[in-house]
Motif scaffolding. Structure first.
Motif, PDB file in Angstrom:
ATOM      1  N   ALA A 171       1.484 -24.003  -0.338  1.00 19.14           N
ATOM      2  CA  ALA A 171       1.454 -24.853  -1.529  1.00 19.14           C
ATOM      3  C   ALA A 171       0.257 -25.796  -1.480  1.00 19.14           C
ATOM      4  O   ALA A 171      -0.392 -26.046  -2.508  1.00 19.14           O
ATOM      5  CB  ALA A 171       2.754 -25.652  -1.634  1.00 19.14           C
ATOM      6  N   TYR A 203      -2.756 -23.932  -2.512  1.00 15.49           N
ATOM      7  CA  TYR A 203      -2.792 -23.778  -3.960  1.00 15.49           C
ATOM      8  C   TYR A 203      -3.235 -25.062  -4.657  1.00 15.49           C
ATOM      9  O   TYR A 203      -3.994 -25.028  -5.633  1.00 15.49           O
ATOM     10  CB  TYR A 203      -1.420 -23.356  -4.482  1.00 15.49           C
ATOM     11  CG  TYR A 203      -1.007 -21.955  -4.100  1.00 15.49           C
ATOM     12  CD1 TYR A 203      -1.933 -21.036  -3.601  1.00 15.49           C
ATOM     13  CD2 TYR A 203       0.312 -21.526  -4.244  1.00 15.49           C
ATOM     14  CE1 TYR A 203      -1.562 -19.748  -3.266  1.00 15.49           C
ATOM     15  CE2 TYR A 203       0.692 -20.240  -3.909  1.00 15.49           C
ATOM     16  CZ  TYR A 203      -0.240 -19.349  -3.424  1.00 15.49           C
ATOM     17  OH  TYR A 203       0.145 -18.081  -3.082  1.00 15.49           O
ATOM     18  N   ILE A 204      -2.751 -26.198  -4.172  1.00 13.08           N
ATOM     19  CA  ILE A 204      -3.144 -27.471  -4.773  1.00 13.08           C
ATOM     20  C   ILE A 204      -4.646 -27.672  -4.642  1.00 13.08           C
ATOM     21  O   ILE A 204      -5.322 -28.093  -5.587  1.00 13.08           O
ATOM     22  CB  ILE A 204      -2.379 -28.635  -4.108  1.00 13.08           C
ATOM     23  CG1 ILE A 204      -0.897 -28.583  -4.494  1.00 13.08           C
ATOM     24  CG2 ILE A 204      -2.981 -29.980  -4.518  1.00 13.08           C
ATOM     25  CD1 ILE A 204      -0.033 -29.577  -3.758  1.00 13.08           C
ATOM     26  N   PHE A 212      -6.435 -25.306  -6.961  1.00 14.55           N
ATOM     27  CA  PHE A 212      -6.256 -25.746  -8.344  1.00 14.55           C
ATOM     28  C   PHE A 212      -7.226 -26.869  -8.681  1.00 14.55           C
ATOM     29  O   PHE A 212      -7.858 -26.871  -9.744  1.00 14.55           O
ATOM     30  CB  PHE A 212      -4.814 -26.199  -8.555  1.00 14.55           C
ATOM     31  CG  PHE A 212      -4.509 -26.642  -9.954  1.00 14.55           C
ATOM     32  CD1 PHE A 212      -4.214 -25.716 -10.943  1.00 14.55           C
ATOM     33  CD2 PHE A 212      -4.520 -27.988 -10.290  1.00 14.55           C
ATOM     34  CE1 PHE A 212      -3.938 -26.112 -12.240  1.00 14.55           C
ATOM     35  CE2 PHE A 212      -4.245 -28.396 -11.585  1.00 14.55           C
ATOM     36  CZ  PHE A 212      -3.954 -27.462 -12.549  1.00 14.55           C
ATOM     37  N   THR A 229       3.797 -25.711  -7.453  1.00  8.10           N
ATOM     38  CA  THR A 229       3.092 -25.023  -6.364  1.00  8.10           C
ATOM     39  C   THR A 229       4.057 -24.570  -5.274  1.00  8.10           C
ATOM     40  O   THR A 229       3.875 -23.490  -4.699  1.00  8.10           O
ATOM     41  CB  THR A 229       2.016 -25.940  -5.747  1.00  8.10           C
ATOM     42  OG1 THR A 229       2.609 -27.183  -5.359  1.00  8.10           O
ATOM     43  CG2 THR A 229       0.900 -26.205  -6.736  1.00  8.10           C
ATOM     44  N   PHE A 267      -0.248 -22.922 -14.686  1.00 11.57           N
ATOM     45  CA  PHE A 267      -0.810 -23.024 -13.346  1.00 11.57           C
ATOM     46  C   PHE A 267      -1.485 -21.720 -12.930  1.00 11.57           C
ATOM     47  O   PHE A 267      -2.603 -21.731 -12.402  1.00 11.57           O
ATOM     48  CB  PHE A 267       0.298 -23.386 -12.354  1.00 11.57           C
ATOM     49  CG  PHE A 267      -0.146 -23.398 -10.922  1.00 11.57           C
ATOM     50  CD1 PHE A 267      -0.864 -24.471 -10.410  1.00 11.57           C
ATOM     51  CD2 PHE A 267       0.149 -22.337 -10.076  1.00 11.57           C
ATOM     52  CE1 PHE A 267      -1.280 -24.490  -9.076  1.00 11.57           C
ATOM     53  CE2 PHE A 267      -0.259 -22.347  -8.749  1.00 11.57           C
ATOM     54  CZ  PHE A 267      -0.977 -23.418  -8.247  1.00 11.57           C
TER      55      PHE A 267
END
Length: 224
Positions: A98, A101-102, A105, A126, A162
């Motif tokens: 996660a 992914y953050i 992003f 996420t 997302f």
């Protein structure tokens, strides 16, 4: 006692990564405190930037505003992550992915800044997506929505936005995973109190151990 409890030993981290998630009475994974500390410092840095640079407020991408809440939640990041763990039992590797992914992003959407209004929605989204990537079995979106304090339609929309804002770049290989483990170790140790070792050598090994554990539990239940 209080100070030593903040130190993450290699053995304890390995135990958390490989064993804890199949125990109903498991303690909160150590990586949750690490991630919460790092995100809080990121938010503080973004707040300073917003105060000092007016352009930081005008660059925000319109589509990424979907993560903004109308009212700022009064739950701390630590408490929110603990709540997600308590009701989903997502393994520690899910929180590392996660975090990957953050970071991706934010890189893909340079106008986006993590703040108190969007961090909770970003985290539940996420973590849910990361859980689908890492875990073999998952709860439905409706369950994650209840855990995160959202409606199912809201979370479905957040997930869809997302994925498109990420360009569907969800794959996390072993080297990337380990580099983010190292990054968490380096960043949080600067903040004081936490030490993380690179204990994962193969992402696939996580799933194989999970499968073996599930088979063992199934056999144990049959024998009982």
């Amino acid at each position: 006692m209080a100070a030593s409890s903040l130190i993450i030993s290699p053995r304890k981290l390995r135990s958390d990564l490989y064993c804890y998630s199949y125990q109903r009475d498991a303690n909160t994974p150590l990586v949750i405190s690490v991630l919460a500390s790092l995100i809080e410092r990121t938010m503080a840095r973004n707040e300073r930037i917003a105060k000092n640079c007016k352009w930081a407020l005008t660059r925000k991408d319109f589509r990424s505003r979907v993560f903004d809440c109308h009212e700022t939640p009064d739950m701390t990041i630590q408490s929110y992550l603990e709540r997600i763990f308590r009701y989903t039992k997502a393994g520690p590797s899910v929180y590392v992915v996660a975090y990957v992914y953050i970071d991706r992003f934010c890189q893909a959407n340079p106008g986006f800044r993590i703040n108190a209004r969007n961090v909770h929605r970003l985290l539940i989204t996420t973590i849910m997506v990361a859980s689908k990537y890492v875990e073999d079995m998952n709860y439905r979106n409706s369950y994650f929505a209840r855990v995160g304090g959202l409606t199912t339609d809201e979370l479905n929309n957040l997930e869809l936005e997302f994925l498109f804002l990420m360009g569907f770049k969800l794959h996390v290989n072993v080297s990337v995973f380990e580099s983010y483990c190292s990054h968490l170790e380096r960043e949080v140790s600067i903040g004081g109190g936490y030490h993380i070792e690179k204990t994962l050598r193969c992402a696939e090994e996580i799933k194989s151990r999970q499968i073996e554990e599930r088979r063992y539990n199934q056999i144990a239940r049959i024998m009982l």
